[in-house]
Design a protein around this motif. Sequence first.
Motif, PDB file in Angstrom:
ATOM      1  N   LYS A  19       0.859  -1.181   0.000  1.00 29.33           N
ATOM      2  CA  LYS A  19       0.000   0.000   0.000  1.00 29.33           C
ATOM      3  C   LYS A  19       0.898   1.235   0.000  1.00 29.33           C
ATOM      4  CE  LYS A  19      -3.434   2.234   3.030  1.00 29.33           C
ATOM      5  NZ  LYS A  19      -4.299   2.057   4.209  1.00 29.33           N
ATOM      6  N   GLY A  20       0.813   2.056  -1.083  1.00 29.44           N
ATOM      7  CA  GLY A  20       1.654   3.256  -1.140  1.00 29.44           C
ATOM      8  C   GLY A  20       3.114   2.974  -1.475  1.00 29.44           C
ATOM      9  N   SER A  21       3.427   1.724  -1.857  1.00 24.95           N
ATOM     10  CA  SER A  21       4.827   1.383  -2.185  1.00 24.95           C
ATOM     11  C   SER A  21       5.265   2.106  -3.451  1.00 24.95           C
ATOM     12  CB  SER A  21       4.969  -0.126  -2.382  1.00 24.95           C
ATOM     13  OG  SER A  21       6.017  -0.407  -3.285  1.00 24.95           O
ATOM     14  N   PRO A  22       6.378   2.852  -3.373  1.00 22.43           N
ATOM     15  CA  PRO A  22       6.860   3.554  -4.573  1.00 22.43           C
ATOM     16  C   PRO A  22       7.158   2.584  -5.715  1.00 22.43           C
ATOM     17  CG  PRO A  22       8.308   3.963  -2.666  1.00 22.43           C
ATOM     18  CD  PRO A  22       7.238   3.047  -2.212  1.00 22.43           C
ATOM     19  N   ILE A  23       7.535   1.349  -5.375  1.00 16.91           N
ATOM     20  CA  ILE A  23       7.844   0.354  -6.405  1.00 16.91           C
ATOM     21  C   ILE A  23       6.547  -0.112  -7.087  1.00 16.91           C
ATOM     22  CG2 ILE A  23       8.722  -1.986  -6.804  1.00 16.91           C
ATOM     23  CD1 ILE A  23      10.802  -1.470  -4.626  1.00 16.91           C
ATOM     24  N   LEU A  25       3.669   1.575  -7.152  1.00 14.26           N
ATOM     25  CA  LEU A  25       3.019   2.708  -7.820  1.00 14.26           C
ATOM     26  C   LEU A  25       3.847   3.247  -8.986  1.00 14.26           C
ATOM     27  CD1 LEU A  25       1.808   4.614  -4.610  1.00 14.26           C
ATOM     28  CD2 LEU A  25       0.481   3.086  -6.102  1.00 14.26           C
ATOM     29  N   GLY A  26       5.142   2.922  -9.000  1.00 14.47           N
ATOM     30  CA  GLY A  26       6.066   3.482  -9.993  1.00 14.47           C
ATOM     31  C   GLY A  26       5.914   2.860 -11.380  1.00 14.47           C
ATOM     32  N   ASP A  27       6.712   3.362 -12.312  1.00 11.68           N
ATOM     33  CA  ASP A  27       6.647   2.899 -13.715  1.00 11.68           C
ATOM     34  C   ASP A  27       7.731   1.895 -14.073  1.00 11.68           C
ATOM     35  OD1 ASP A  27       5.749   6.270 -14.635  1.00 11.68           O
ATOM     36  OD2 ASP A  27       4.498   4.509 -14.179  1.00 11.68           O
ATOM     37  N   ASP A  28       8.553   1.491 -13.071  1.00 10.93           N
ATOM     38  CA  ASP A  28       9.639   0.561 -13.388  1.00 10.93           C
ATOM     39  C   ASP A  28       9.086  -0.867 -13.416  1.00 10.93           C
ATOM     40  OD1 ASP A  28      13.092   0.109 -12.230  1.00 10.93           O
ATOM     41  OD2 ASP A  28      11.860  -0.998 -13.687  1.00 10.93           O
ATOM     42  N   LEU A  29       8.441  -1.201 -14.557  1.00 14.73           N
ATOM     43  CA  LEU A  29       7.780  -2.506 -14.664  1.00 14.73           C
ATOM     44  C   LEU A  29       8.800  -3.643 -14.618  1.00 14.73           C
ATOM     45  CD1 LEU A  29       5.162  -4.042 -14.982  1.00 14.73           C
ATOM     46  CD2 LEU A  29       5.293  -3.687 -17.460  1.00 14.73           C
ATOM     47  N   GLU A  30      10.005  -3.387 -15.162  1.00 16.41           N
ATOM     48  CA  GLU A  30      11.039  -4.434 -15.160  1.00 16.41           C
ATOM     49  C   GLU A  30      11.400  -4.817 -13.724  1.00 16.41           C
ATOM     50  OE1 GLU A  30      15.367  -5.156 -17.273  1.00 16.41           O
ATOM     51  OE2 GLU A  30      13.990  -3.648 -18.116  1.00 16.41           O
ATOM     52  N   LEU A  31      11.531  -3.800 -12.841  1.00 13.76           N
ATOM     53  CA  LEU A  31      11.851  -4.091 -11.437  1.00 13.76           C
ATOM     54  C   LEU A  31      10.727  -4.903 -10.795  1.00 13.76           C
ATOM     55  CD1 LEU A  31      13.477  -3.775  -8.816  1.00 13.76           C
ATOM     56  CD2 LEU A  31      12.322  -1.569  -8.469  1.00 13.76           C
ATOM     57  N   TYR A  40      13.249 -10.779  -3.717  1.00 16.33           N
ATOM     58  CA  TYR A  40      13.845  -9.464  -3.449  1.00 16.33           C
ATOM     59  C   TYR A  40      14.564  -9.504  -2.115  1.00 16.33           C
ATOM     60  CZ  TYR A  40      13.676  -4.305  -3.917  1.00 16.33           C
ATOM     61  OH  TYR A  40      13.952  -2.975  -4.086  1.00 16.33           O
ATOM     62  N   ASP A  41      15.754  -8.916  -2.088  1.00 13.55           N
ATOM     63  CA  ASP A  41      16.521  -8.838  -0.826  1.00 13.55           C
ATOM     64  C   ASP A  41      17.351  -7.572  -0.861  1.00 13.55           C
ATOM     65  OD1 ASP A  41      19.127 -10.831   0.787  1.00 13.55           O
ATOM     66  OD2 ASP A  41      17.755  -9.259   1.531  1.00 13.55           O
ATOM     67  N   SER A  73      -5.272  -1.764  -5.514  1.00 15.88           N
ATOM     68  CA  SER A  73      -5.872  -2.175  -4.233  1.00 15.88           C
ATOM     69  C   SER A  73      -5.384  -1.317  -3.070  1.00 15.88           C
ATOM     70  CB  SER A  73      -5.504  -3.643  -3.945  1.00 15.88           C
ATOM     71  OG  SER A  73      -6.029  -4.479  -4.961  1.00 15.88           O
ATOM     72  N   TRP A  74      -6.076  -1.414  -1.904  1.00 14.82           N
ATOM     73  CA  TRP A  74      -5.664  -0.752  -0.673  1.00 14.82           C
ATOM     74  C   TRP A  74      -5.543   0.781  -0.826  1.00 14.82           C
ATOM     75  CZ3 TRP A  74      -1.406  -4.096  -2.494  1.00 14.82           C
ATOM     76  CH2 TRP A  74      -1.677  -5.439  -2.305  1.00 14.82           C
ATOM     77  N   GLY A  75      -6.239   1.342  -1.838  1.00 13.26           N
ATOM     78  CA  GLY A  75      -6.143   2.792  -2.028  1.00 13.26           C
ATOM     79  C   GLY A  75      -5.091   3.152  -3.056  1.00 13.26           C
ATOM     80  N   ASN A  76      -4.270   2.151  -3.482  1.00 12.17           N
ATOM     81  CA  ASN A  76      -3.325   2.416  -4.582  1.00 12.17           C
ATOM     82  C   ASN A  76      -4.136   2.697  -5.840  1.00 12.17           C
ATOM     83  OD1 ASN A  76      -1.185   1.901  -2.910  1.00 12.17           O
ATOM     84  ND2 ASN A  76      -0.772  -0.166  -3.707  1.00 12.17           N
TER      85      ASN A  76
END
Length: 99
Positions: A19-23, A25-31, A40-41, A73-76
């Motif tokens: 919820k509200g994660s910059p990743i 919400l962001g445009d870096d689809l590859e990430l 992820y670590d 979801s979650w307001g995103n």
Amino acid sequence: MSCHQANGEGLKGAFPPLKGSPIVLGDDLELLVNIIMFGYDARPEYAVMNAVGLDNNLTPEEVTAIINHEKTSWGNNAKTVSPEEVKKIMDFIKLTSNK
Ligand code: HEM
């Protein structure tokens, strides 16, 4: 849900919020595709995310559904992605790595 929780708020010191994660919400689809497929670590303050996508052999359509669920979801309220965009990245990942 088992880690990021049903409300998307994660668990302090263990699992980050989606919820509200910059990743998310962001445009870096590859990430985002790489995180879902191979885990992820990145930060010591969180646990390690396992390779959910690889472990469950997720298809581009399934990965797209998960991403759009997280983005709306979650307001995103982020722009959703298409299976074609996701498939292009997954094909590229397959091409460039022997994963
Ligand atoms: C399809 C299911 C999942 C999706 C889509 C997903 C998505 C994500 C995303 C987008 C991030 C980065 C968020 C941010 O930092 O802003 C993340 C991080 C993380 N996820 Fe997941 N996750 C999933 C399942 C899981 C599961 C099952 C676990 C528990 C084993 C988990 C544990 C973690 C941890 C510990 C991090 C932080 C890693 C770090 O920064 O070092 N995730 N996840």
